[in-house]
Scaffold this active site. Structure first.
Site, mmCIF file in Angstrom:
data_model
loop_
_atom_site.group_PDB
_atom_site.id
_atom_site.type_symbol
_atom_site.label_atom_id
_atom_site.label_comp_id
_atom_site.label_asym_id
_atom_site.label_seq_id
_atom_site.Cartn_x
_atom_site.Cartn_y
_atom_site.Cartn_z
ATOM 1 N N VAL A 180 0.814 -1.222 0.000
ATOM 2 C CA VAL A 180 0.000 0.000 0.000
ATOM 3 C C VAL A 180 0.849 1.274 0.000
ATOM 4 C CG1 VAL A 180 -2.012 -1.072 1.068
ATOM 5 C CG2 VAL A 180 -0.259 -0.011 2.518
ATOM 6 N N LYS A 219 12.582 -1.489 10.587
ATOM 7 C CA LYS A 219 11.725 -2.541 10.044
ATOM 8 C C LYS A 219 11.857 -3.747 10.967
ATOM 9 C CE LYS A 219 9.198 -4.062 6.446
ATOM 10 N NZ LYS A 219 8.054 -3.360 5.850
#
Length: 232
Positions: free
Chosen positions: A17, A41
């Site tokens: 997205v 991350k």
């Protein structure tokens, strides 16, 4: 220097997205404003070639802009990828990697993995990590038909865990369909969150992500909303 110091997470309704582009843009803006911001991350799958932390670091022009937890080859949810690859990943270690990034002097930015209910490790999901790190979130979603349901459910999942949703970014917004044109207003009514739109960006190299996000998002407004976390 703009006084924005809050740690936060950039999470998504799904994979693909635009979380990494938004993360790169926000971290790049913060670093350009004089903050020692760093993205983390929690885990990377599909590696190689996918390496979101490397993308953010390259976009920001320094390895100090991003770090990453375990990297796994299968392009699957981390817990599933580890099982397929016959590797062991540990939720506590992932949590500690993220917490260390948040303990730095500059703003820490957690970039989610796929959507919120993605299995992470040891029975924990991405949404559990965000909740346990106690950070507000910026939710990145698709712009077109179907995003009302996905986005509202994601906001609900975060709020059930007492996570503040500071804003929603509808990515790849072109306004060409009735759904796209009405979704921002309807999502604001459904969730009470401010909704921002970002058009498709031309990204020939990672550095273009920072320029594109800074051009098309009201970055200071987006980040200022993170500072107003009512849960604190």
């Amino acid at each position: 220097m703009t006084n924005i110091t809050h740690d936060f997470a950039v999470v998504g309704t799904d994979t693909g997205v635009g979380k990494t582009v938004v993360t790169a843009g926000l971290v790049g803006w913060l670093r350009n404003a004089g903050h020692d911001a760093q993205a983390v991350k929690p885990a990377q799958t599909g590696y190689p070639p996918d390496d979101d932390a490397e993308f953010v670091a390259t976009a920001c022009g320094t390895d100090a802009a991003a770090t990453c937890g375990p990297r796994l080859e299968p392009a699957l949810a981390p817990e599933i990828a580890a099982d397929v690859a016959d590797e062991r990943i540990d939720y506590t270690a992932i949590f500690e990697t993220c917490a260390a990034a948040l303990d730095r002097d500059g703003p820490g930015v957690i970039e989610g993995i796929g959507g919120l209910r993605v299995p992470l490790a040891d029975g924990k999901e991405v949404v559990d990590l965000v909740s346990e790190l106690d950070v507000p979130t910026i939710l990145v979603a698709r712009s077109g038909l179907g995003t009302l349901n996905h986005t509202a459910l994601s906001v609900e999942a975060l709020r059930r865990r007492d996570v503040f949703v500071s804003g929603i970014v509808l990515n790849q917004f072109e306004g060409e369909t009735a759904a796209e044109r009405t979704n921002p207003r309807v999502l604001e009514e459904m969730t009470g969150c401010p909704v921002y739109t970002m058009p498709p960006l031309s990204i020939a190299k990672p550095e273009d992500a920072v320029a594109g996000v800074c051009e098309h998002l009201p970055v200071e407004q987006v980040l200022s909303s993170v500072e107003r976390d009512p849960i604190e």
